[in-house]
Design a protein around this motif. Sequence first.
Motif, PDB file in Angstrom:
ATOM      1  N   UNK A   1      11.798  13.881 -14.003  1.00 19.59           N
ATOM      2  CA  UNK A   1      12.284  12.630 -13.419  1.00 19.59           C
ATOM      3  C   UNK A   1      11.726  12.382 -12.020  1.00 19.59           C
ATOM      4  N   UNK A   2      11.754  13.387 -11.166  1.00 20.57           N
ATOM      5  CA  UNK A   2      11.252  13.209  -9.802  1.00 20.57           C
ATOM      6  C   UNK A   2       9.766  12.878  -9.804  1.00 20.57           C
ATOM      7  N   UNK A   3       8.978  13.655 -10.558  1.00 23.34           N
ATOM      8  CA  UNK A   3       7.538  13.446 -10.618  1.00 23.34           C
ATOM      9  C   UNK A   3       7.190  12.104 -11.250  1.00 23.34           C
ATOM     10  N   UNK A   4       7.812  11.800 -12.392  1.00 28.72           N
ATOM     11  CA  UNK A   4       7.496  10.556 -13.094  1.00 28.72           C
ATOM     12  C   UNK A   4       7.958   9.333 -12.318  1.00 28.72           C
ATOM     13  N   UNK A   5       9.058   9.449 -11.568  1.00 31.20           N
ATOM     14  CA  UNK A   5       9.521   8.332 -10.747  1.00 31.20           C
ATOM     15  C   UNK A   5       8.497   7.995  -9.673  1.00 31.20           C
ATOM     16  N   UNK A   6       7.957   9.035  -9.042  1.00 30.41           N
ATOM     17  CA  UNK A   6       6.947   8.814  -8.003  1.00 30.41           C
ATOM     18  C   UNK A   6       5.682   8.209  -8.589  1.00 30.41           C
TER      19      UNK A   6
ATOM     20  N   UNK B   1       3.917   4.365  -8.012  1.00 33.16           N
ATOM     21  CA  UNK B   1       2.505   4.110  -7.705  1.00 33.16           C
ATOM     22  C   UNK B   1       1.912   3.125  -8.707  1.00 33.16           C
ATOM     23  N   UNK B   2       2.198   3.342  -9.986  1.00 29.89           N
ATOM     24  CA  UNK B   2       1.702   2.439 -11.023  1.00 29.89           C
ATOM     25  C   UNK B   2       2.252   1.028 -10.806  1.00 29.89           C
TER      26      UNK B   2
ATOM     27  N   UNK C   1       0.827  -1.213   0.000  1.00 31.80           N
ATOM     28  CA  UNK C   1       0.000   0.000   0.000  1.00 31.80           C
ATOM     29  C   UNK C   1       0.861   1.263   0.000  1.00 31.80           C
ATOM     30  N   UNK C   2       1.912   1.371   0.853  1.00 31.05           N
ATOM     31  CA  UNK C   2       2.780   2.555   0.770  1.00 31.05           C
ATOM     32  C   UNK C   2       3.438   2.713  -0.598  1.00 31.05           C
ATOM     33  N   UNK C   3       3.712   1.590  -1.285  1.00 33.28           N
ATOM     34  CA  UNK C   3       4.244   1.682  -2.641  1.00 33.28           C
ATOM     35  C   UNK C   3       3.224   2.267  -3.591  1.00 33.28           C
ATOM     36  N   UNK C   4       1.974   1.866  -3.418  1.00 37.14           N
ATOM     37  CA  UNK C   4       0.884   2.418  -4.222  1.00 37.14           C
ATOM     38  C   UNK C   4       0.731   3.920  -3.976  1.00 37.14           C
ATOM     39  N   UNK C   5       1.045   4.355  -2.754  1.00 35.28           N
ATOM     40  CA  UNK C   5       0.935   5.772  -2.397  1.00 35.28           C
ATOM     41  C   UNK C   5       2.262   6.521  -2.563  1.00 35.28           C
ATOM     42  N   UNK C   6       3.169   5.958  -3.370  1.00 39.08           N
ATOM     43  CA  UNK C   6       4.486   6.584  -3.552  1.00 39.08           C
ATOM     44  C   UNK C   6       4.394   7.989  -4.122  1.00 39.08           C
ATOM     45  N   UNK C   7       3.308   8.284  -4.856  1.00 39.81           N
ATOM     46  CA  UNK C   7       3.152   9.629  -5.420  1.00 39.81           C
ATOM     47  C   UNK C   7       3.084  10.700  -4.335  1.00 39.81           C
ATOM     48  N   UNK C   8       2.734  10.301  -3.090  1.00 38.95           N
ATOM     49  CA  UNK C   8       2.673  11.277  -1.995  1.00 38.95           C
ATOM     50  C   UNK C   8       4.047  11.826  -1.640  1.00 38.95           C
TER      51      UNK C   8
ATOM     52  N   UNK D   1      15.588   5.949  -6.944  1.00 34.99           N
ATOM     53  CA  UNK D   1      15.468   5.911  -8.396  1.00 34.99           C
ATOM     54  C   UNK D   1      15.501   7.311  -8.988  1.00 34.99           C
ATOM     55  N   UNK D   2      14.778   8.233  -8.361  1.00 35.00           N
ATOM     56  CA  UNK D   2      14.717   9.600  -8.857  1.00 35.00           C
ATOM     57  C   UNK D   2      16.098  10.256  -8.858  1.00 35.00           C
TER      58      UNK D   2
END
Length: 396
Positions: A328-333, A337-338, A59-66, A122-123
């Motif tokens: 890169x930072x935004x797309x990595x997050x 999530x994806x 679940x925290x991986x799914x919410x990585x965009x946060x 990764x970012x």
Amino acid sequence: MKKTFITRIFTSKEALLYIMTISMVVSFSAWTSLLNNFTIEVASFDGSQIGILQSLREIPGFLAFTVLLVLAFIAQQRLVYLSIMLLGLGTASTGYFPTAIGLYITTIIMSVGFHYLETLNQSLSLQWIDKNKAPIVLGKLSAAKSFTGLLVFILIYLFMNYLAMEYKYVYLIFGGFTFLLGIFSWYLFTHFKETVIQDKKIRVKKEYWLFYLLTFLSGARRQIFVVFAGFLLVEKFGVDIHNMILLLFVNSILNMYLAPKIGKFIVAFGEKVTLKIEYIGLILVFTSYAFVDNVYFAFALYIIDHLLFSMAIALKTYFQKIANPSDISSASAVSFTINHIAAVFLPAFLGMVWLYSNSLVFIIGAVIAFCSFSLSFLVPNEPQMGYETTLKKERK
């Protein structure tokens, strides 16, 4: 003024990437290598409960965009250190709560730290490493990850085989080390300024659709390996903790040798060829898992499976080549999530399937790998910004 060796380390971006990698591996290797035996021997878990635990872990991986929301208030590096400490705290406390609810809670704590740290790793890797040498450096980081994992497995084997140490103390040692590493890094490393200002908004860009889709399928496949491959060895073949550690030991030795070579292979032959090889290998491995009846053949499959995931470096370098540097930072997050969309529901769902047929779980994995292989034909031979897939005309 000439810099000393120590000064060069704590003013080096690459050195910090190694520290981030090591801190992840120390705790997560201990947590994962002990988990199947700990949940069965101490917490008396069945397939359904381990599936639920692994779904909660993701679940925290799914919410990585946060991560992007948090970065509005704190610098990337400081969030790295906080994530390291949270990962260590969750791991250190795991063995002291051997109940379903206790393990679910400590797993979430550990997972928040791990997934935030992995997202930032990764970012920053793709921001700080030059495109031309990224596959080689990422290969070296993967080898460092394996070497660290190797040391962890050796120590766990010694602790449990010769000192008869309880699970809770082993978790405490490795989690505590990670926590302290986070504190020391905070105070010792210099703060690096961003060379390219990163977009902190949550965006899903259509240009990266193929990368997103391959990432989604990769996350789904990875869950089947992480959750059920080791569980198969313990439940079906009765593999004990000592043999599981030896198996992970062999994986680490092989990956230390092969990961840098995989990086060089990507430089020489490109991401498209590398991804095709990875996906074909995974189709064969998952299909074999479904029907394996010999423990030694199962060991071989586990090792090959683990090595194939080292080739996932190619997906990262493919993205680095097609991405706008400020994305890169935004797309990595977003990609993290994806990657974890399937991870949230798939382990729990497949845990129920497992109770009916463990072979069917791995057949599903083979189908997912085939989908990835089909999509790999859309990766350009020489990907770049503006030429993200073969469906677009190549930029001259």
